[in-house]
Design a protein around this motif. Sequence first.
Motif, PDB file in Angstrom:
ATOM      1  N   THR A  31      77.634  80.553 -16.237  1.00 61.76           N
ATOM      2  CA  THR A  31      78.190  80.120 -14.958  1.00 61.76           C
ATOM      3  C   THR A  31      77.092  79.964 -13.918  1.00 61.76           C
ATOM      4  N   HIS A  32      76.181  80.910 -13.879  1.00 64.79           N
ATOM      5  CA  HIS A  32      75.076  80.837 -12.917  1.00 64.79           C
ATOM      6  C   HIS A  32      74.148  79.677 -13.258  1.00 64.79           C
ATOM      7  N   GLU A  33      73.916  79.464 -14.542  1.00 64.70           N
ATOM      8  CA  GLU A  33      73.063  78.338 -14.962  1.00 64.70           C
ATOM      9  C   GLU A  33      73.672  77.012 -14.531  1.00 64.70           C
ATOM     10  N   ALA A  34      75.000  76.869 -14.708  1.00 68.93           N
ATOM     11  CA  ALA A  34      75.664  75.620 -14.330  1.00 68.93           C
ATOM     12  C   ALA A  34      75.642  75.419 -12.818  1.00 68.93           C
ATOM     13  N   LEU A  35      75.828  76.472 -12.061  1.00 67.70           N
ATOM     14  CA  LEU A  35      75.815  76.344 -10.603  1.00 67.70           C
ATOM     15  C   LEU A  35      74.429  75.935 -10.096  1.00 67.70           C
ATOM     16  N   TYR A  36      73.386  76.550 -10.621  1.00 70.47           N
ATOM     17  CA  TYR A  36      72.043  76.204 -10.144  1.00 70.47           C
ATOM     18  C   TYR A  36      71.666  74.789 -10.574  1.00 70.47           C
ATOM     19  N   ALA A  37      72.066  74.387 -11.780  1.00 73.36           N
ATOM     20  CA  ALA A  37      71.802  73.015 -12.221  1.00 73.36           C
ATOM     21  C   ALA A  37      72.532  72.015 -11.323  1.00 73.36           C
ATOM     22  N   ALA A  38      73.763  72.363 -10.919  1.00 74.39           N
ATOM     23  CA  ALA A  38      74.507  71.476 -10.020  1.00 74.39           C
ATOM     24  C   ALA A  38      73.822  71.380  -8.665  1.00 74.39           C
ATOM     25  N   MET A  39      73.293  72.477  -8.158  1.00 76.12           N
ATOM     26  CA  MET A  39      72.569  72.450  -6.883  1.00 76.12           C
ATOM     27  C   MET A  39      71.354  71.518  -6.960  1.00 76.12           C
ATOM     28  N   LEU A  40      70.605  71.626  -8.058  1.00 76.50           N
ATOM     29  CA  LEU A  40      69.433  70.758  -8.212  1.00 76.50           C
ATOM     30  C   LEU A  40      69.832  69.291  -8.307  1.00 76.50           C
ATOM     31  N   LYS A  41      70.941  69.003  -8.979  1.00 74.17           N
ATOM     32  CA  LYS A  41      71.390  67.617  -9.115  1.00 74.17           C
ATOM     33  C   LYS A  41      71.833  67.037  -7.770  1.00 74.17           C
ATOM     34  N   LEU A  42      72.609  67.823  -7.021  1.00 73.79           N
ATOM     35  CA  LEU A  42      73.056  67.343  -5.709  1.00 73.79           C
ATOM     36  C   LEU A  42      71.858  67.142  -4.778  1.00 73.79           C
ATOM     37  N   ARG A  43      70.866  68.005  -4.887  1.00 71.84           N
ATOM     38  CA  ARG A  43      69.669  67.833  -4.062  1.00 71.84           C
ATOM     39  C   ARG A  43      68.923  66.562  -4.450  1.00 71.84           C
ATOM     40  N   SER A  67      62.815  75.184  -6.494  1.00 67.20           N
ATOM     41  CA  SER A  67      63.012  74.140  -7.504  1.00 67.20           C
ATOM     42  C   SER A  67      61.772  73.878  -8.348  1.00 67.20           C
ATOM     43  N   SER A  68      60.579  74.165  -7.852  1.00 71.80           N
ATOM     44  CA  SER A  68      59.363  73.834  -8.591  1.00 71.80           C
ATOM     45  C   SER A  68      59.076  74.813  -9.727  1.00 71.80           C
ATOM     46  N   TRP A  69      59.660  76.023  -9.692  1.00 74.62           N
ATOM     47  CA  TRP A  69      59.337  77.014 -10.721  1.00 74.62           C
ATOM     48  C   TRP A  69      60.546  77.746 -11.287  1.00 74.62           C
ATOM     49  N   LEU A  70      61.690  77.668 -10.632  1.00 76.04           N
ATOM     50  CA  LEU A  70      62.896  78.322 -11.147  1.00 76.04           C
ATOM     51  C   LEU A  70      63.800  77.269 -11.775  1.00 76.04           C
ATOM     52  N   GLN A  71      64.077  77.438 -13.078  1.00 72.19           N
ATOM     53  CA  GLN A  71      64.874  76.468 -13.826  1.00 72.19           C
ATOM     54  C   GLN A  71      66.261  77.025 -14.123  1.00 72.19           C
ATOM     55  N   PRO A  72      67.243  76.133 -14.373  1.00 74.15           N
ATOM     56  CA  PRO A  72      68.605  76.625 -14.660  1.00 74.15           C
ATOM     57  C   PRO A  72      68.674  77.580 -15.852  1.00 74.15           C
ATOM     58  N   ASP A  73      67.858  77.329 -16.906  1.00 76.71           N
ATOM     59  CA  ASP A  73      67.945  78.200 -18.080  1.00 76.71           C
ATOM     60  C   ASP A  73      67.325  79.566 -17.851  1.00 76.71           C
ATOM     61  N   HIS A  74      66.770  79.816 -16.684  1.00 78.31           N
ATOM     62  CA  HIS A  74      66.266  81.145 -16.362  1.00 78.31           C
ATOM     63  C   HIS A  74      67.396  82.108 -16.028  1.00 78.31           C
ATOM     64  N   PHE A  75      68.578  81.591 -15.750  1.00 77.93           N
ATOM     65  CA  PHE A  75      69.729  82.441 -15.453  1.00 77.93           C
ATOM     66  C   PHE A  75      70.373  82.879 -16.767  1.00 77.93           C
ATOM     67  N   SER A  76      70.800  84.123 -16.806  1.00 77.72           N
ATOM     68  CA  SER A  76      71.337  84.686 -18.046  1.00 77.72           C
ATOM     69  C   SER A  76      72.790  84.304 -18.288  1.00 77.72           C
ATOM     70  N   ARG A  77      73.565  84.099 -17.235  1.00 73.56           N
ATOM     71  CA  ARG A  77      74.977  83.780 -17.398  1.00 73.56           C
ATOM     72  C   ARG A  77      75.194  82.265 -17.342  1.00 73.56           C
ATOM     73  N   THR A 117      81.849  73.201  -2.099  1.00 74.94           N
ATOM     74  CA  THR A 117      82.891  72.608  -2.942  1.00 74.94           C
ATOM     75  C   THR A 117      82.318  71.589  -3.922  1.00 74.94           C
ATOM     76  N   ASP A 118      81.354  70.776  -3.486  1.00 73.39           N
ATOM     77  CA  ASP A 118      80.758  69.787  -4.388  1.00 73.39           C
ATOM     78  C   ASP A 118      79.949  70.467  -5.499  1.00 73.39           C
ATOM     79  N   THR A 119      79.300  71.571  -5.153  1.00 72.17           N
ATOM     80  CA  THR A 119      78.534  72.291  -6.175  1.00 72.17           C
ATOM     81  C   THR A 119      79.465  72.873  -7.231  1.00 72.17           C
ATOM     82  N   VAL A 120      80.575  73.475  -6.781  1.00 72.71           N
ATOM     83  CA  VAL A 120      81.529  74.042  -7.732  1.00 72.71           C
ATOM     84  C   VAL A 120      82.148  72.942  -8.589  1.00 72.71           C
ATOM     85  N   GLN A 121      82.446  71.806  -7.981  1.00 74.63           N
ATOM     86  CA  GLN A 121      83.039  70.709  -8.740  1.00 74.63           C
ATOM     87  C   GLN A 121      82.071  70.169  -9.792  1.00 74.63           C
TER      88      GLN A 121
END
Length: 396
Positions: free
Chosen positions: A38-50, A26-36, A71-75
């Motif tokens: 869908t992957h950007e949204a999933l990683y952003a959701a993980m950071l938010k839930l954390r 989380s300290s150096w990998l950001q959601p916009d580093h993902f090219s797709r 399931t919460d991450t996908v939602q």
Amino acid sequence: MTPLGQAEQAALGAVFLDPGQLDHLSSWLQPDHFSRPTHEALYAAMLKLRADGHPATTTDTGEPVPLTWLTDTVQEASTHVRGLTASYAHALVAACPRPVHAPVYGRMVLEGAIHRSVAQYATRLHQAARADGIRGGVEETLHHAQILSDILTDLAHRWGTKPRPMQPPAPSAPSARQPQPVDEEILADEVFLLGCLSMRPDQLRDVVEWLHPDDFADASHQHVYRSLGALHHRGEPIDPLTVLWETQRRGALADGTLDTERVLRICDPQAYSGSAEYFGERLVKASLVRTAAASAREVRALADAEHLAPGRLIGYALNALGPLDDVRRRWRTASQGEAKPLRPADRPGQSPPAARIDAARSRSRHQLTTATPAATAEPAASCPTAPARGHRRSRL
């Protein structure tokens, strides 16, 4: 699927299997580093839930991960992208070889993001340079060149390296610096400037500090300007014949770049009259835009080379921007009048020093006799001198 796409899937699958890996990402990998998206949204959701304190992110290592984490991450991610289902999340879990390698997978994702970012800003610089070339400006080119330089510096710090230029072992993009079509108006300005300098050589003093031969788009014009600069530097007379002779000595006539008629036509003192400083500024401006476009093409080619590690990519890209930085500094000197102080020998109203005149004369005449020890002891006696006033030289 590309290696980068598999790395993104493995990184997300590792976090699904072990939410604690976010502590290392989380300290150096950001959601916009993902090219797709869908992957950007999933990683952003993980950071938010954390950040919200999801129970899965507080479990100890070795304990089972609750199914609600997936399931919460996908939602949460589904609120930003469409078509995301739990089955795709399970596919990400299956794509992860080992969850403990999540930092390595994340580093692969970051490498891909660096390549995309460099390519994106290099493309913007190229577009700005082409637009400025059409409308005759430099503002957008300077703006995007500074942005690209700042981006490379920031990416170097993010990757953990120093932002310093690196010379590539071999040209990675031979076509990037190939001559491009030049506007006929620019070529006409070059010819006019050379004619002005030939008619009034004293104007070389106003442009020689910031106008370089590479600022001329035509190779033959570069040769003529080099000849003018060499004659000016040695303090020798400048006229069409001396320029032609200097051009011949530099090999421009032998290799076919120039011919005698063209040199004399360019240096015809009766055909041109104008300000060399004005036309010099126009040439430096055009050179800045051309150099920016060439640098942008070279940086874009480097960014497309996926085998380059980020550190080398950033270093090679900074090296490719080196010629642009040089032209940019000279453009500021020309446009803002930040000229260097004149040397004493170049100040208006003063002639060159006697030693410089003697050296020029000695180079222009053949030495009929060899130096003797006595002449070595008295160098002033060996220099040719002008005839005394009132005496005439005999005609041969």
